[in-house]
Design a protein around this motif. Sequence first.
Motif, PDB file in Angstrom:
ATOM      1  N   MET A 107      25.779 -66.516  22.056  1.00 46.91           N
ATOM      2  CA  MET A 107      26.096 -67.938  21.870  1.00 46.91           C
ATOM      3  C   MET A 107      25.062 -68.815  22.562  1.00 46.91           C
ATOM      4  SD  MET A 107      30.265 -67.994  22.086  1.00 46.91           S
ATOM      5  CE  MET A 107      30.416 -69.742  21.822  1.00 46.91           C
ATOM      6  N   VAL A 108      24.658 -68.431  23.762  1.00 44.57           N
ATOM      7  CA  VAL A 108      23.635 -69.200  24.483  1.00 44.57           C
ATOM      8  C   VAL A 108      22.311 -69.153  23.729  1.00 44.57           C
ATOM      9  CG1 VAL A 108      22.246 -69.220  26.595  1.00 44.57           C
ATOM     10  CG2 VAL A 108      24.725 -68.981  26.747  1.00 44.57           C
ATOM     11  N   LEU A 109      21.949 -67.986  23.228  1.00 40.11           N
ATOM     12  CA  LEU A 109      20.692 -67.868  22.489  1.00 40.11           C
ATOM     13  C   LEU A 109      20.719 -68.674  21.195  1.00 40.11           C
ATOM     14  CD1 LEU A 109      19.898 -64.073  22.950  1.00 40.11           C
ATOM     15  CD2 LEU A 109      18.710 -66.007  23.983  1.00 40.11           C
ATOM     16  N   ILE A 110      21.853 -68.654  20.503  1.00 40.04           N
ATOM     17  CA  ILE A 110      21.953 -69.435  19.267  1.00 40.04           C
ATOM     18  C   ILE A 110      21.891 -70.923  19.584  1.00 40.04           C
ATOM     19  CG2 ILE A 110      23.537 -70.063  17.394  1.00 40.04           C
ATOM     20  CD1 ILE A 110      24.377 -67.100  17.328  1.00 40.04           C
ATOM     21  N   ARG A 111      22.587 -71.335  20.636  1.00 39.18           N
ATOM     22  CA  ARG A 111      22.565 -72.747  21.030  1.00 39.18           C
ATOM     23  C   ARG A 111      21.172 -73.196  21.458  1.00 39.18           C
ATOM     24  NH1 ARG A 111      26.184 -76.737  20.392  1.00 39.18           N
ATOM     25  NH2 ARG A 111      28.184 -76.290  21.298  1.00 39.18           N
ATOM     26  N   ALA A 112      20.437 -72.308  22.100  1.00 40.12           N
ATOM     27  CA  ALA A 112      19.094 -72.656  22.566  1.00 40.12           C
ATOM     28  C   ALA A 112      18.129 -72.824  21.393  1.00 40.12           C
ATOM     29  CB  ALA A 112      18.569 -71.585  23.515  1.00 40.12           C
ATOM     30  N   GLY A 113      18.402 -72.150  20.281  1.00 41.18           N
ATOM     31  CA  GLY A 113      17.491 -72.207  19.148  1.00 41.18           C
ATOM     32  C   GLY A 113      17.865 -73.241  18.109  1.00 41.18           C
ATOM     33  N   PHE A 114      19.127 -73.663  18.075  1.00 42.24           N
ATOM     34  CA  PHE A 114      19.590 -74.582  17.039  1.00 42.24           C
ATOM     35  C   PHE A 114      20.324 -75.749  17.670  1.00 42.24           C
ATOM     36  CE2 PHE A 114      19.750 -70.309  15.141  1.00 42.24           C
ATOM     37  CZ  PHE A 114      18.827 -70.493  14.130  1.00 42.24           C
ATOM     38  N   GLN A 115      20.233 -76.909  17.024  1.00 39.34           N
ATOM     39  CA  GLN A 115      20.968 -78.089  17.464  1.00 39.34           C
ATOM     40  C   GLN A 115      22.202 -78.230  16.587  1.00 39.34           C
ATOM     41  OE1 GLN A 115      20.281 -79.879  20.103  1.00 39.34           O
ATOM     42  NE2 GLN A 115      18.414 -78.701  20.532  1.00 39.34           N
ATOM     43  N   VAL A 116      23.334 -77.698  17.034  1.00 42.81           N
ATOM     44  CA  VAL A 116      24.587 -77.804  16.285  1.00 42.81           C
ATOM     45  C   VAL A 116      25.502 -78.765  17.009  1.00 42.81           C
ATOM     46  CG1 VAL A 116      24.824 -75.737  14.888  1.00 42.81           C
ATOM     47  CG2 VAL A 116      25.080 -75.567  17.322  1.00 42.81           C
ATOM     48  N   GLU A 117      26.197 -79.583  16.241  1.00 41.74           N
ATOM     49  CA  GLU A 117      27.067 -80.602  16.818  1.00 41.74           C
ATOM     50  C   GLU A 117      28.472 -80.455  16.244  1.00 41.74           C
ATOM     51  OE1 GLU A 117      26.030 -83.148  18.935  1.00 41.74           O
ATOM     52  OE2 GLU A 117      23.985 -82.372  18.984  1.00 41.74           O
ATOM     53  N   GLY A 118      29.476 -80.809  17.028  1.00 45.47           N
ATOM     54  CA  GLY A 118      30.852 -80.878  16.556  1.00 45.47           C
ATOM     55  C   GLY A 118      31.546 -79.536  16.473  1.00 45.47           C
ATOM     56  N   ALA A 119      32.786 -79.594  15.934  1.00 44.17           N
ATOM     57  CA  ALA A 119      33.624 -78.402  15.855  1.00 44.17           C
ATOM     58  C   ALA A 119      33.054 -77.381  14.879  1.00 44.17           C
ATOM     59  CB  ALA A 119      35.046 -78.789  15.442  1.00 44.17           C
ATOM     60  N   VAL A 120      32.505 -77.847  13.781  1.00 48.64           N
ATOM     61  CA  VAL A 120      31.927 -76.920  12.802  1.00 48.64           C
ATOM     62  C   VAL A 120      30.721 -76.227  13.413  1.00 48.64           C
ATOM     63  CG1 VAL A 120      30.789 -76.759  10.545  1.00 48.64           C
ATOM     64  CG2 VAL A 120      32.777 -78.254  10.836  1.00 48.64           C
ATOM     65  N   GLY A 121      29.941 -76.953  14.176  1.00 50.72           N
ATOM     66  CA  GLY A 121      28.788 -76.348  14.844  1.00 50.72           C
ATOM     67  C   GLY A 121      29.208 -75.310  15.862  1.00 50.72           C
ATOM     68  N   ASN A 122      30.260 -75.615  16.634  1.00 47.13           N
ATOM     69  CA  ASN A 122      30.755 -74.644  17.615  1.00 47.13           C
ATOM     70  C   ASN A 122      31.332 -73.410  16.932  1.00 47.13           C
ATOM     71  OD1 ASN A 122      30.022 -76.175  19.813  1.00 47.13           O
ATOM     72  ND2 ASN A 122      31.986 -77.236  19.915  1.00 47.13           N
ATOM     73  N   ALA A 123      32.036 -73.616  15.823  1.00 42.30           N
ATOM     74  CA  ALA A 123      32.601 -72.480  15.095  1.00 42.30           C
ATOM     75  C   ALA A 123      31.492 -71.617  14.510  1.00 42.30           C
ATOM     76  CB  ALA A 123      33.534 -72.970  13.993  1.00 42.30           C
ATOM     77  N   SER A 124      30.452 -72.266  13.993  1.00 38.31           N
ATOM     78  CA  SER A 124      29.357 -71.473  13.431  1.00 38.31           C
ATOM     79  C   SER A 124      28.587 -70.756  14.533  1.00 38.31           C
ATOM     80  CB  SER A 124      28.420 -72.354  12.599  1.00 38.31           C
ATOM     81  OG  SER A 124      27.767 -73.301  13.413  1.00 38.31           O
ATOM     82  N   THR A 125      28.491 -71.356  15.714  1.00 34.18           N
ATOM     83  CA  THR A 125      27.846 -70.690  16.847  1.00 34.18           C
ATOM     84  C   THR A 125      28.641 -69.458  17.239  1.00 34.18           C
ATOM     85  OG1 THR A 125      26.974 -72.787  17.670  1.00 34.18           O
ATOM     86  CG2 THR A 125      27.072 -70.961  19.228  1.00 34.18           C
ATOM     87  N   PHE A 126      29.964 -69.608  17.333  1.00 33.49           N
ATOM     88  CA  PHE A 126      30.806 -68.466  17.676  1.00 33.49           C
ATOM     89  C   PHE A 126      30.746 -67.398  16.587  1.00 33.49           C
ATOM     90  CE2 PHE A 126      34.820 -66.155  17.454  1.00 33.49           C
ATOM     91  CZ  PHE A 126      34.868 -65.627  18.727  1.00 33.49           C
ATOM     92  N   GLY A 127      30.803 -67.803  15.334  1.00 30.31           N
ATOM     93  CA  GLY A 127      30.753 -66.852  14.227  1.00 30.31           C
ATOM     94  C   GLY A 127      29.443 -66.073  14.196  1.00 30.31           C
ATOM     95  N   GLY A 128      28.347 -66.767  14.412  1.00 33.38           N
ATOM     96  CA  GLY A 128      27.052 -66.096  14.452  1.00 33.38           C
ATOM     97  C   GLY A 128      26.951 -65.139  15.620  1.00 33.38           C
ATOM     98  N   ALA A 129      27.460 -65.567  16.774  1.00 30.53           N
ATOM     99  CA  ALA A 129      27.430 -64.700  17.957  1.00 30.53           C
ATOM    100  C   ALA A 129      28.317 -63.474  17.750  1.00 30.53           C
ATOM    101  CB  ALA A 129      27.876 -65.482  19.193  1.00 30.53           C
TER     102      ALA A 129
END
Length: 115
Positions: free
Chosen positions: A50-72
């Motif tokens: 999740m940290v690595l995905i967040r460091a590489g992409f700028q995701v905002e909001g609940a959909v961004g957090n869900a996609s970060t969790f899903g990718g992780a």
Amino acid sequence: MTPNPNETPAAVDQAKPKLMDRLQAFILRYGMLALVVHYAIFGLCLVGFMVLIRAGFQVEGAVGNASTFGGAYLACQVIKIPRFAATFALTPLLDKLIRRLRNKGPNPADPPAGP
């Protein structure tokens, strides 16, 4: 008398236990410690991805957090076999360390040392 090459000595005749038998013996021996180690490794991998995905992409909001969790989560599933290998490698080491820190001595389930 010359030995027959088709005959095997009694010591070599013993086959290696099946994978399922070894897994059951591992769970019986380490029990809850194995589960804690496995889920701790999973949690560290999940947070790390999740940290690595967040460091590489700028995701905002609940959909961004869900996609970060899903990718992780998907990335954690990709490395499932190395995580299990790490569990099997680290659990006995942690068991020995915990026993040493508690001064309880060797595990009674350990085979006797010696020839």
